[in-house]
Design an enzyme around this catalytic site. Structure first.
Site, PDB file in Angstrom:
ATOM      1  N   THR A   1      67.575  87.681  55.642  1.00 11.82           N
ATOM      2  CA  THR A   1      68.108  86.432  55.073  1.00 11.82           C
ATOM      3  C   THR A   1      67.769  86.362  53.589  1.00 11.82           C
ATOM      4  O   THR A   1      66.647  86.710  53.184  1.00 11.82           O
ATOM      5  CB  THR A   1      67.481  85.217  55.799  1.00 11.82           C
ATOM      6  OG1 THR A   1      67.643  85.412  57.191  1.00 11.82           O
ATOM      7  CG2 THR A   1      68.125  83.915  55.364  1.00 11.82           C
TER       8      THR A   1
ATOM      9  N   ALA B   1      64.168  92.529  52.519  1.00 11.82           N
ATOM     10  CA  ALA B   1      65.070  93.234  51.597  1.00 11.82           C
ATOM     11  C   ALA B   1      66.319  92.394  51.406  1.00 11.82           C
ATOM     12  O   ALA B   1      66.830  91.814  52.367  1.00 11.82           O
ATOM     13  CB  ALA B   1      65.449  94.604  52.159  1.00 11.82           C
TER      14      ALA B   1
ATOM     15  N   HIS C   1      84.363  92.936  45.678  1.00  6.84           N
ATOM     16  CA  HIS C   1      84.037  92.355  46.983  1.00  6.84           C
ATOM     17  C   HIS C   1      85.228  91.572  47.524  1.00  6.84           C
ATOM     18  O   HIS C   1      86.212  91.342  46.819  1.00  6.84           O
ATOM     19  CB  HIS C   1      82.810  91.442  46.880  1.00  6.84           C
ATOM     20  CG  HIS C   1      81.510  92.201  46.812  1.00  6.84           C
ATOM     21  ND1 HIS C   1      80.958  92.627  45.620  1.00  6.84           N
ATOM     22  CD2 HIS C   1      80.661  92.622  47.785  1.00  6.84           C
ATOM     23  CE1 HIS C   1      79.831  93.279  45.868  1.00  6.84           C
ATOM     24  NE2 HIS C   1      79.628  93.298  47.169  1.00  6.84           N
ATOM     25  N   HIS C   2      85.074  91.115  48.780  1.00  2.52           N
ATOM     26  CA  HIS C   2      86.126  90.322  49.414  1.00  2.52           C
ATOM     27  C   HIS C   2      86.225  88.935  48.767  1.00  2.52           C
ATOM     28  O   HIS C   2      85.273  88.452  48.140  1.00  2.52           O
ATOM     29  CB  HIS C   2      85.861  90.192  50.913  1.00  2.52           C
ATOM     30  CG  HIS C   2      84.464  89.752  51.228  1.00  2.52           C
ATOM     31  ND1 HIS C   2      84.066  88.440  51.202  1.00  2.52           N
ATOM     32  CD2 HIS C   2      83.364  90.471  51.538  1.00  2.52           C
ATOM     33  CE1 HIS C   2      82.787  88.363  51.498  1.00  2.52           C
ATOM     34  NE2 HIS C   2      82.331  89.587  51.708  1.00  2.52           N
TER      35      HIS C   2
ATOM     36  N   LYS D   1      83.631  85.948  49.014  1.00  2.00           N
ATOM     37  CA  LYS D   1      82.363  85.973  48.268  1.00  2.00           C
ATOM     38  C   LYS D   1      82.545  85.166  46.991  1.00  2.00           C
ATOM     39  O   LYS D   1      83.325  85.517  46.122  1.00  2.00           O
ATOM     40  CB  LYS D   1      81.968  87.425  47.936  1.00  2.00           C
ATOM     41  CG  LYS D   1      80.600  87.521  47.306  1.00  2.00           C
ATOM     42  CD  LYS D   1      80.159  88.971  47.201  1.00  2.00           C
ATOM     43  CE  LYS D   1      78.808  89.105  46.536  1.00  2.00           C
ATOM     44  NZ  LYS D   1      77.710  88.490  47.282  1.00  2.00           N
TER      45      LYS D   1
ATOM     46  N   GLY E   1      74.421  90.083  43.995  1.00  4.81           N
ATOM     47  CA  GLY E   1      72.982  90.288  43.824  1.00  4.81           C
ATOM     48  C   GLY E   1      72.673  91.766  43.642  1.00  4.81           C
ATOM     49  O   GLY E   1      71.805  92.145  42.844  1.00  4.81           O
TER      50      GLY E   1
HETATM   51  N1  LIG Z   1      69.598  91.802  53.469  1.00  7.67           N
HETATM   52  C1  LIG Z   1      70.815  92.272  53.770  1.00  7.67           C
HETATM   53  O1  LIG Z   1      71.074  93.482  53.740  1.00  7.67           O
HETATM   54  C2  LIG Z   1      71.882  91.283  54.193  1.00  7.67           C
HETATM   55  C3  LIG Z   1      73.139  91.717  54.627  1.00  7.67           C
HETATM   56  C4  LIG Z   1      74.055  90.760  55.093  1.00  7.67           C
HETATM   57  C5  LIG Z   1      73.697  89.414  55.101  1.00  7.67           C
HETATM   58  N2  LIG Z   1      72.473  89.031  54.652  1.00  7.67           N
HETATM   59  C6  LIG Z   1      71.997  87.633  54.711  1.00  7.67           C
HETATM   60  O2  LIG Z   1      71.656  87.368  56.065  1.00  7.67           O
HETATM   61  C7  LIG Z   1      71.853  85.985  56.343  1.00  7.67           C
HETATM   62  C8  LIG Z   1      72.737  85.821  57.586  1.00  7.67           C
HETATM   63  O3  LIG Z   1      74.008  86.381  57.326  1.00  7.67           O
HETATM   64  P1  LIG Z   1      75.202  86.248  58.412  1.00  7.67           P
HETATM   65  O4  LIG Z   1      76.388  86.831  57.742  1.00  7.67           O
HETATM   66  O5  LIG Z   1      74.771  86.777  59.723  1.00  7.67           O
HETATM   67  O6  LIG Z   1      75.327  84.641  58.492  1.00  7.67           O
HETATM   68  P2  LIG Z   1      75.895  83.768  59.689  1.00  7.67           P
HETATM   69  O7  LIG Z   1      76.173  82.425  59.102  1.00  7.67           O
HETATM   70  O8  LIG Z   1      76.995  84.484  60.376  1.00  7.67           O
HETATM   71  O9  LIG Z   1      74.656  83.634  60.743  1.00  7.67           O
HETATM   72  C9  LIG Z   1      73.513  82.851  60.526  1.00  7.67           C
HETATM   73  C10 LIG Z   1      73.042  82.343  61.903  1.00  7.67           C
HETATM   74  O10 LIG Z   1      71.749  81.714  61.780  1.00  7.67           O
HETATM   75  C11 LIG Z   1      71.695  80.687  62.777  1.00  7.67           C
HETATM   76  N3  LIG Z   1      70.601  79.738  62.559  1.00  7.67           N
HETATM   77  C12 LIG Z   1      70.637  78.484  62.019  1.00  7.67           C
HETATM   78  N4  LIG Z   1      69.406  77.926  62.038  1.00  7.67           N
HETATM   79  C13 LIG Z   1      68.570  78.831  62.587  1.00  7.67           C
HETATM   80  C14 LIG Z   1      67.176  78.837  62.872  1.00  7.67           C
HETATM   81  N5  LIG Z   1      66.378  77.797  62.574  1.00  7.67           N
HETATM   82  N6  LIG Z   1      66.641  79.936  63.443  1.00  7.67           N
HETATM   83  C15 LIG Z   1      67.409  81.022  63.733  1.00  7.67           C
HETATM   84  N7  LIG Z   1      68.745  81.054  63.506  1.00  7.67           N
HETATM   85  C16 LIG Z   1      69.312  79.979  62.927  1.00  7.67           C
HETATM   86  C17 LIG Z   1      73.088  80.069  62.684  1.00  7.67           C
HETATM   87  O11 LIG Z   1      73.381  79.327  63.882  1.00  7.67           O
HETATM   88  C18 LIG Z   1      73.971  81.294  62.513  1.00  7.67           C
HETATM   89  O12 LIG Z   1      74.475  81.779  63.762  1.00  7.67           O
HETATM   90  C19 LIG Z   1      72.404  85.392  55.049  1.00  7.67           C
HETATM   91  O13 LIG Z   1      71.336  84.858  54.292  1.00  7.67           O
HETATM   92  C20 LIG Z   1      72.996  86.597  54.328  1.00  7.67           C
HETATM   93  O14 LIG Z   1      73.031  86.436  52.913  1.00  7.67           O
HETATM   94  C21 LIG Z   1      71.567  89.947  54.195  1.00  7.67           C
END
Ligand SMILES: NC(=O)c1ccc[n+]([C@@H]2O[C@H](COP(=O)([O-])OP(=O)(O)OC[C@H]3O[C@@H](n4cnc5c(N)ncnc54)[C@H](O)[C@@H]3O)[C@@H](O)[C@H]2O)c1
Length: 251
Positions: free
Chosen positions: A84, A108, A143-144, A147, A153
């Protein structure tokens, strides 16, 4: 918790959105068990006591839930991998908690192995190119259209890597309505392009009057992030401290 070094792990997924589903598929393919899924505040109330039965947690949730999720894993002495983004203003406090209480956190902003390898190549290339000032460097990311932030980032991290190694560059600038050549020589131009159905692409070009040198990373889908997160989860079990992709990949 004990160093299980088990080939097959019991994993808690914190966040079961787009990335949570990708990670589930990759983890199951690798033989791991998804022992707990938490996707809402209500899930936490119902299932928090099950957290200490898992080997490792992987958090891809929301910026506003990541810190609380990390603290819950620390309290349960469960190593946590965090993908996240958007919670880093609280990073110092979490880092201190991790070190003082001997917890385990791997974080990361980009878990793609390819992007991290690309980033290491980028820094090395910048170090070499610093000796050849006739070349001018520019960065382009695509990107798409969903975004909204620009530049990405990852583009900013790549740009910072170049600037650290290039004496003549002071900063980067997002180029919108002018060509990269119009920018002051001490600025690294970044062009951000948004197109339908395009996986994330980052390109770095050095050009002189006689040639171009170009390196490029193109993501095909989200699986790269999920694979990196599962690899990190396998790697941190049994370790104590704060880790990033540089530790995992020894880059
Ligand atoms: N580090 C990386 O390589 C990378 C890659 C892709 C996405 N991300 C990040 O990961 C995060 C999630 O991305 P996504 O595309 O899966 O988003 P998403 O919106 O599809 O999923 C997020 C999920 O978190 C859930 N959630 C809400 N509150 C919660 C809680 N208290 N505890 C646990 N879960 C909870 C939501 O219900 C939702 O299903 C974002 O911050 C995104 O920027 C990071």
């Amino acid at each position: 918790m004990e160093n299980t070094q088990a080939k097959y792990l019991k994993i808690a997924l914190l966040g079961y959105g787009k990335m949570g589903h990708e990670i589930e598929a990759i983890a199951k393919d690798a033989g791991h068990k998804i022992a707990l899924i938490i996707d809402t505040h209500a899930d936490w109330q119902e299932k928090e006591s099950l957290l200490n039965k898992v080997d490792v947690a992987i958090d891809f949730s929301l910026p506003e839930s990541a810190v609380s999720n990390i603290k819950k894993c620390f309290a349960a002495k469960v190593p946590i991998v965090v993908g996240t983004t958007g919670w880093y203003s609280e990073f110092e406090a979490i880092k201190n908690l991790c070190m003082e209480e001997k917890n385990t956190l791997f974080y990361a902003s980009n878990f793609s192995l390819g992007v991290n390898i690309f980033s290491a190549v980028n820094t090395k290339l910048a170090e070499i190119m610093n000796r050849f000032p006739d070349y001018r460097v520019s960065l382009k990311e695509t990107h798409h259209t969903q975004k909204l932030d620009a530049p990405s980032g990852t583009a900013i991290t790549l740009a910072e890597g170049i600037i650290r190694k290039t004496e003549k560059l002071k900063s980067w600038e997002l180029v919108e309505n002018k060509s990269p050549e119009q920018l002051a020589k001490d600025l690294l131009p970044i062009t951000a392009i948004r197109e339908e159905q395009v996986p994330g692409t980052h390109e770095i070009v050095y050009h002189s009057e006689v040639d171009f040198i170009e390196i490029k990373h193109e993501a095909k889908n989200r699986k790269g992030f999920a694979k990196g997160a599962v690899l990190a989860a396998e790697w941190i079990v049994g370790k104590t401290g704060l880790f990033t992709m540089n530790d995992l990949l020894a880059l």
